[in-house]
Design an enzyme around this catalytic site. Structure first.
Site, mmCIF file in Angstrom:
data_model
loop_
_atom_site.group_PDB
_atom_site.id
_atom_site.type_symbol
_atom_site.label_atom_id
_atom_site.label_comp_id
_atom_site.label_asym_id
_atom_site.label_seq_id
_atom_site.Cartn_x
_atom_site.Cartn_y
_atom_site.Cartn_z
ATOM 1 N N PRO A 163 -1.548 9.555 -4.533
ATOM 2 C CA PRO A 163 -2.974 9.807 -4.680
ATOM 3 C C PRO A 163 -3.837 8.557 -4.589
ATOM 4 C CG PRO A 163 -1.759 10.994 -6.356
ATOM 5 C CD PRO A 163 -0.777 10.111 -5.655
ATOM 6 N N ASN A 164 -4.918 8.718 -3.891
ATOM 7 C CA ASN A 164 -5.993 7.734 -3.742
ATOM 8 C C ASN A 164 -5.635 6.550 -2.850
ATOM 9 O OD1 ASN A 164 -7.832 9.170 -5.457
ATOM 10 N ND2 ASN A 164 -6.565 8.490 -7.156
ATOM 11 N N ARG B 94 -11.513 1.341 -1.840
ATOM 12 C CA ARG B 94 -11.445 1.637 -3.271
ATOM 13 C C ARG B 94 -11.158 0.363 -4.050
ATOM 14 N NH1 ARG B 94 -6.291 3.807 -6.270
ATOM 15 N NH2 ARG B 94 -7.101 3.919 -8.378
ATOM 16 N N TYR C 25 -7.517 -4.022 -5.078
ATOM 17 C CA TYR C 25 -6.574 -3.597 -4.039
ATOM 18 C C TYR C 25 -6.774 -4.277 -2.686
ATOM 19 C CZ TYR C 25 -5.719 0.004 -7.519
ATOM 20 O OH TYR C 25 -5.421 0.648 -8.684
ATOM 21 N N ASN D 6 4.966 4.211 -3.241
ATOM 22 C CA ASN D 6 3.881 3.837 -4.131
ATOM 23 C C ASN D 6 3.276 5.166 -4.552
ATOM 24 O OD1 ASN D 6 1.563 3.104 -5.429
ATOM 25 N ND2 ASN D 6 0.983 1.519 -3.956
ATOM 26 N N ALA E 56 -0.979 6.725 -9.353
ATOM 27 C CA ALA E 56 -1.058 7.162 -10.744
ATOM 28 C C ALA E 56 0.066 8.123 -11.122
ATOM 29 C CB ALA E 56 -2.417 7.796 -11.010
ATOM 30 N N GLU F 70 10.302 1.129 -5.599
ATOM 31 C CA GLU F 70 8.977 1.414 -6.158
ATOM 32 C C GLU F 70 8.054 0.244 -5.835
ATOM 33 O OE1 GLU F 70 6.958 2.086 -10.569
ATOM 34 O OE2 GLU F 70 9.135 1.998 -10.384
ATOM 35 N N HIS G 108 3.960 -1.302 -6.136
ATOM 36 C CA HIS G 108 2.592 -1.259 -6.659
ATOM 37 C C HIS G 108 1.849 -2.475 -6.131
ATOM 38 C CE1 HIS G 108 3.395 2.069 -9.286
ATOM 39 N NE2 HIS G 108 4.525 1.465 -9.610
ATOM 40 N N ARG H 1 -2.329 -4.543 -16.538
ATOM 41 C CA ARG H 1 -3.468 -3.624 -16.525
ATOM 42 C C ARG H 1 -3.448 -2.740 -17.772
ATOM 43 N NH1 ARG H 1 -4.281 -0.985 -10.930
ATOM 44 N NH2 ARG H 1 -6.225 -0.453 -11.980
#
Length: 147
Positions: A10-11, A18, A23, A74, A77, A98, A100, A107
């Site tokens: 998502p996103n 964004r 990012y 990735n 969320a 994985e 990110h 964070r």
């Protein structure tokens, strides 16, 4: 030819616009082009998939069984919430990495928990979009060792 499936959650379709202070300004299309080119230079086919929907991601993971040798994911969320994606990755028995873009450990506290990390062959965090290239590099080495 070995194959890698790149999954973005998502996103991540908004990458480049964004929260560029977090990012960066590289788009998802840029990431996909770079990773496909890098994989190809190593004799590996890379296919990219992005969805904002958990079920679509799970369906794509299931469809990868027997077709791909590694997954770069990735999950965005969903990393922090989806036991279903974890179960899908475990269920297809494809090694996964994985990824990110940001260092999730610096964070918000809820981002410190991953439902994927303990089953991943590697975790790449905080390298920006270069983390995708690092993922391809690692997957290529991992696949050679697995032969």
């Amino acid at each position: 030819m070995p194959g890698i499936l790149l999954i973005n959650g998502p996103n991540l379709n908004l990458l480049g616009t964004r929260e560029p202070h977090l990012y960066g300004t590289t788009t998802l299309t840029d990431v996909e082009t770079t990773t496909k080119s890098l994989a190809s230079s190593k004799g590996i086919h890379l296919e990219a998939f992005q969805s904002n929907h958990e079920g679509a991601i799970i369906d794509r993971i299931h469809a990868a069984r027997g077709k791909f040798d590694a997954v770069l994911i990735n999950a965005g969320a969903l990393t922090h919430t989806s036991v279903a994606i974890r179960d899908a990755l475990i269920g297809v028995s494809i090694p996964f990495i994985e990824i990110h873009i940001t260092n999730v450990h610096t964070r918000e506290a809820f981002r410190h928990v991953s439902h994927l990390s303990d089953k991943a062959v590697a975790c790449i965090v905080g390298l920006g979009v270069y983390g995708y290239e690092a993922g391809v590099e690692y997957a290529a080495r991992y696949l050679v060792k697995a032969e």
